[in-house]
Design a protein around this motif. Structure first.
Motif, PDB file in Angstrom:
ATOM      1  N   GLY A 188      -0.237 -11.007   4.877  1.00  0.00           N
ATOM      2  CA  GLY A 188      -1.019 -11.162   6.091  1.00  0.00           C
ATOM      3  C   GLY A 188      -2.372 -10.491   5.980  1.00  0.00           C
ATOM      4  N   SER A 189      -3.162 -10.638   7.038  1.00  0.00           N
ATOM      5  CA  SER A 189      -4.529 -10.110   7.029  1.00  0.00           C
ATOM      6  C   SER A 189      -4.630  -8.746   7.687  1.00  0.00           C
ATOM      7  N   ALA A 190      -3.514  -8.252   8.199  1.00  0.00           N
ATOM      8  CA  ALA A 190      -3.502  -6.931   8.825  1.00  0.00           C
ATOM      9  C   ALA A 190      -2.196  -6.239   8.468  1.00  0.00           C
ATOM     10  N   VAL A 191      -2.216  -4.925   8.549  1.00  0.00           N
ATOM     11  CA  VAL A 191      -1.009  -4.161   8.247  1.00  0.00           C
ATOM     12  C   VAL A 191      -0.788  -3.130   9.350  1.00  0.00           C
ATOM     13  N   ALA A 192       0.475  -2.980   9.747  1.00  0.00           N
ATOM     14  CA  ALA A 192       0.820  -2.028  10.797  1.00  0.00           C
ATOM     15  C   ALA A 192       1.482  -0.812  10.160  1.00  0.00           C
ATOM     16  N   LEU A 193       0.908   0.350  10.408  1.00  0.00           N
ATOM     17  CA  LEU A 193       1.451   1.591   9.868  1.00  0.00           C
ATOM     18  C   LEU A 193       2.186   2.362  10.954  1.00  0.00           C
ATOM     19  N   CYS A 194       3.372   2.809  10.594  1.00  0.00           N
ATOM     20  CA  CYS A 194       4.223   3.541  11.537  1.00  0.00           C
ATOM     21  C   CYS A 194       3.592   4.872  11.925  1.00  0.00           C
ATOM     22  N   ARG A 195       3.656   5.168  13.182  1.00  0.00           N
ATOM     23  CA  ARG A 195       3.248   6.506  13.633  1.00  0.00           C
ATOM     24  C   ARG A 195       4.322   7.152  14.485  1.00  0.00           C
TER      25      ARG A 195
END
Ligand code: FES
Length: 66
Positions: free
Chosen positions: A34-41
């Motif tokens: 994908g074009s974005a990545v979600a990082l856990c916080r």
């Protein structure tokens, strides 16, 4: 300059868009689709450093508590 943005989601992950490289503590490049990545916080993901949606089940709140 690279065109990168970081969106801070309310009660959820940091979503990074743009041409960015993420490396682990050993310098190994991490990949995602994908074009974005979600990082856990929230700290609860089973696929760290990526968000796997567990923040919803964990009831993560981004509210600052004083
Ligand atoms: S922020 Fe989504 S699993 Fe942690």
């Amino acid at each position: 300059m690279a065109d990168v943005s970081v969106k801070i989601n309310d009660n959820g992950p940091y979503v990074i868009s743009g041409d960015v490289t993420i490396v682990d503590v050993e310098g190994k490049k991490l990949s995602w689709t994908g074009s974005a990545v979600a990082l856990c916080r929230c700290g609860e993901s089973t696929n760290k450093p990526f968000c796997d949606g567990t923040h919803n089940k964990a009831g993560f709140s981004s509210e600052v508590r004083g």
